[in-house]
Enzyme design. Structure first.
Site, PDB file in Angstrom:
ATOM      1  N   ARG A  27       0.814  -1.283   0.032  1.00  0.00           N
ATOM      2  CA  ARG A  27      -0.044  -0.141  -0.004  1.00  0.00           C
ATOM      3  C   ARG A  27       1.072   1.305  -0.144  1.00  0.00           C
ATOM      4  O   ARG A  27       1.916   1.287   0.413  1.00  0.00           O
ATOM      5  CB  ARG A  27      -0.895   0.292   1.376  1.00  0.00           C
ATOM      6  CG  ARG A  27      -1.701  -1.185   1.531  1.00  0.00           C
ATOM      7  CD  ARG A  27      -2.153  -0.971   3.008  1.00  0.00           C
ATOM      8  NE  ARG A  27      -2.500  -2.290   3.659  1.00  0.00           N
ATOM      9  CZ  ARG A  27      -3.171  -2.427   4.782  1.00  0.00           C
ATOM     10  NH1 ARG A  27      -3.325  -1.238   5.680  1.00  0.00           N
ATOM     11  NH2 ARG A  27      -3.509  -3.570   5.167  1.00  0.00           N
ATOM     12  N   ASP A  51       0.287   5.521   1.451  1.00  0.00           N
ATOM     13  CA  ASP A  51      -0.781   6.301   2.220  1.00  0.00           C
ATOM     14  C   ASP A  51      -1.157   7.274   1.325  1.00  0.00           C
ATOM     15  O   ASP A  51      -0.815   7.748   0.473  1.00  0.00           O
ATOM     16  CB  ASP A  51       0.071   6.984   3.355  1.00  0.00           C
ATOM     17  CG  ASP A  51       0.250   5.740   4.648  1.00  0.00           C
ATOM     18  OD1 ASP A  51      -0.619   4.857   4.597  1.00  0.00           O
ATOM     19  OD2 ASP A  51       1.097   6.121   5.503  1.00  0.00           O
ATOM     20  N   TYR A  92      12.343   4.061  -2.407  1.00  0.00           N
ATOM     21  CA  TYR A  92      11.470   5.144  -1.993  1.00  0.00           C
ATOM     22  C   TYR A  92      12.405   6.507  -2.192  1.00  0.00           C
ATOM     23  O   TYR A  92      13.728   6.421  -1.855  1.00  0.00           O
ATOM     24  CB  TYR A  92      10.887   5.313  -0.743  1.00  0.00           C
ATOM     25  CG  TYR A  92       9.908   4.338  -0.304  1.00  0.00           C
ATOM     26  CD1 TYR A  92       8.496   4.839  -1.050  1.00  0.00           C
ATOM     27  CD2 TYR A  92       9.923   3.056  -0.141  1.00  0.00           C
ATOM     28  CE1 TYR A  92       7.432   4.013  -0.512  1.00  0.00           C
ATOM     29  CE2 TYR A  92       8.940   2.235   0.223  1.00  0.00           C
ATOM     30  CZ  TYR A  92       7.503   2.700   0.084  1.00  0.00           C
ATOM     31  OH  TYR A  92       6.404   1.823   0.042  1.00  0.00           O
ATOM     32  N   ARG A 110       8.754   7.270   6.389  1.00  0.00           N
ATOM     33  CA  ARG A 110       8.550   8.864   6.710  1.00  0.00           C
ATOM     34  C   ARG A 110       9.004   8.952   8.164  1.00  0.00           C
ATOM     35  O   ARG A 110       9.287  10.046   8.643  1.00  0.00           O
ATOM     36  CB  ARG A 110       7.042   8.970   6.743  1.00  0.00           C
ATOM     37  CG  ARG A 110       6.534   9.307   5.509  1.00  0.00           C
ATOM     38  CD  ARG A 110       4.957   8.970   5.209  1.00  0.00           C
ATOM     39  NE  ARG A 110       4.044  10.015   6.102  1.00  0.00           N
ATOM     40  CZ  ARG A 110       2.972  10.100   6.170  1.00  0.00           C
ATOM     41  NH1 ARG A 110       2.110   9.065   5.870  1.00  0.00           N
ATOM     42  NH2 ARG A 110       2.402  11.031   7.186  1.00  0.00           N
TER      43      ARG A 110
END
Lengths: 246, 246
Positions: free
Chosen positions: A51, A53, A111, A199
């Site tokens: 997933r 966010d 990422y 994050r």
């Protein structure tokens, strides 16, 4: 049945994240709606690498699905893009072996977290960067990154609301680099990531970069396995799922 | 009363253009709403250097207003930005002489039109560029630009629905330059611009760049003063009002 693997980019700004949620606009539900139109209204479930966010973008998210349709593999992207909204774009589609699984077969994920580092905000980049007003100490941030690279129990970098038990992951690469006059990019490549891990790592590196946290403390924080010891979760809009490797 | 001059940036994506229209979200109405909150609900009308269309952005639009408030000039930007939505940003505010007028005193305006030149679209740049799939002949475009530079009757580059009679304007600078691997920017500086003039010039240069139009034809089109002879109006989202000079 044919199994199709797709690489998809999306602008996360107007989605409530990747995963289907009743009554909410999500990436998965938009793609499944486009597939249903190609399959005479029938639900075709897609399986993604994982997933993302709300507000998080993708340059190279990957998903698979199975279809009875005999569409040439190079026509899938064109057909789906003609049915998808303008904030989702299928970059590539190919037929794959039945055994392929977009989530279980992931070898590495990359990422990127983009920071706008200058006094003034820039409204044209507000959806794709996080604005940091003060200069960052990149040397200190890269020193802290060294402590994160490797195989560790990353409980300290995992959001509380998770069902995952095994929190050992391997980070292969983590670097902080200035890309333009006013943009700095955090690149991280790992075997897999816990919930909100990138994050929280970013938030921790930002505390190091602004001298709120000593880079030598990061190894101590990891060893402590306590989420409370790490820094705040950085906002979603700077984050992009860049690439998934199988 | 004090006269305040503001330089403002906005992302035109979610606005129905600059100018107030009943029931529509516009830049002017958002700024006036913020000013009204500072003036106990009273309407404070702002006067800009000119309008921009729906989807067109501004890096340096300028407007003025008059106020009875005794706010130090360097506090206006902070105060207004705290009340404005995230797609409008006041870059600068200063007190100016009573005679200053944001529209009548314009000496020069600069617009930039950004093109994404590559086969694939890029959804992260879709709001700020116009996508051109084939390579552009920049030499031919710059040759055509030479015919546009100077003082001419620009009826051929003016949208039909205008009330302006005098269509003579001076273009001081017009150039087409590759900025990144996949981005090309048209920069135009002029004494003033007719309705949709920059977008029609861009459409014409694009026809030259894709060899649909010979660069030598552009002087003939200008001399003919016929809007039908020029090319289609390029889309708004590539266009930014860059700077206004007084």
């Amino acid at each position: 049945m044919t199994k199709i693997k797709c690489t998809v980019a999306y602008d996360g700004s107007r989605f409530h994240g990747y995963q289907v949620q009743p009554g909410k606009r999500t990436v998965q539900s938009e793609i499944q709606a486009a597939l249903a139109r190609m399959h005479h209204g029938q639900l075709v479930k897609i399986v993604a690498s994982g997933r993302t966010d709300a507000g998080v973008h993708a340059h190279g998210q990957v998903f698979h699905f199975e279809t009875p349709l005999r569409v040439p593999e190079d026509r899938w992207a064109v057909a789906l893009n003609s049915l998808l909204p303008d904030d989702i774009y299928i970059r590539q589609a190919e037929a794959v072996a039945d055994q392929f699984h977009a989530r279980y077969d992931v070898k590495k994920k990359e990422y990127r977290y983009r920071l706008l580092v200058r006094a003034e905000p820039d409204l044209f980049r507000r959806a794709f960067t996080t604005h940091i007003k003060q200069p960052l100490d990149l040397d200190a941030m890269n020193q802290a990154a060294e402590a994160i690279i490797g195989t560790h129990d990353f409980s300290c970098f995992c959001a509380a609301n998770t069902e995952v038990n095994d929190k050992v992951r391997t980070i292969y690469h983590l670097s902080v680099q200035q890309e333009k006059d006013d943009e700095t990019v955090i690149r991280v490549v790992g075997s897999g990531f816990l919930y909100q891990m990138v994050r929280i790592i970013t938030g921790t590196l930002l505390d190091v970069g602004t001298h709120k946290l000593d880079p030598n403390q990061v190894a101590v924080i990891i060893a402590g396995r306590d989420r409370q010891a790490a820094s705040a979760t950085a906002p979603p809009q700077g984050l992009t799922l860049w690439q998934v490797t199988y």
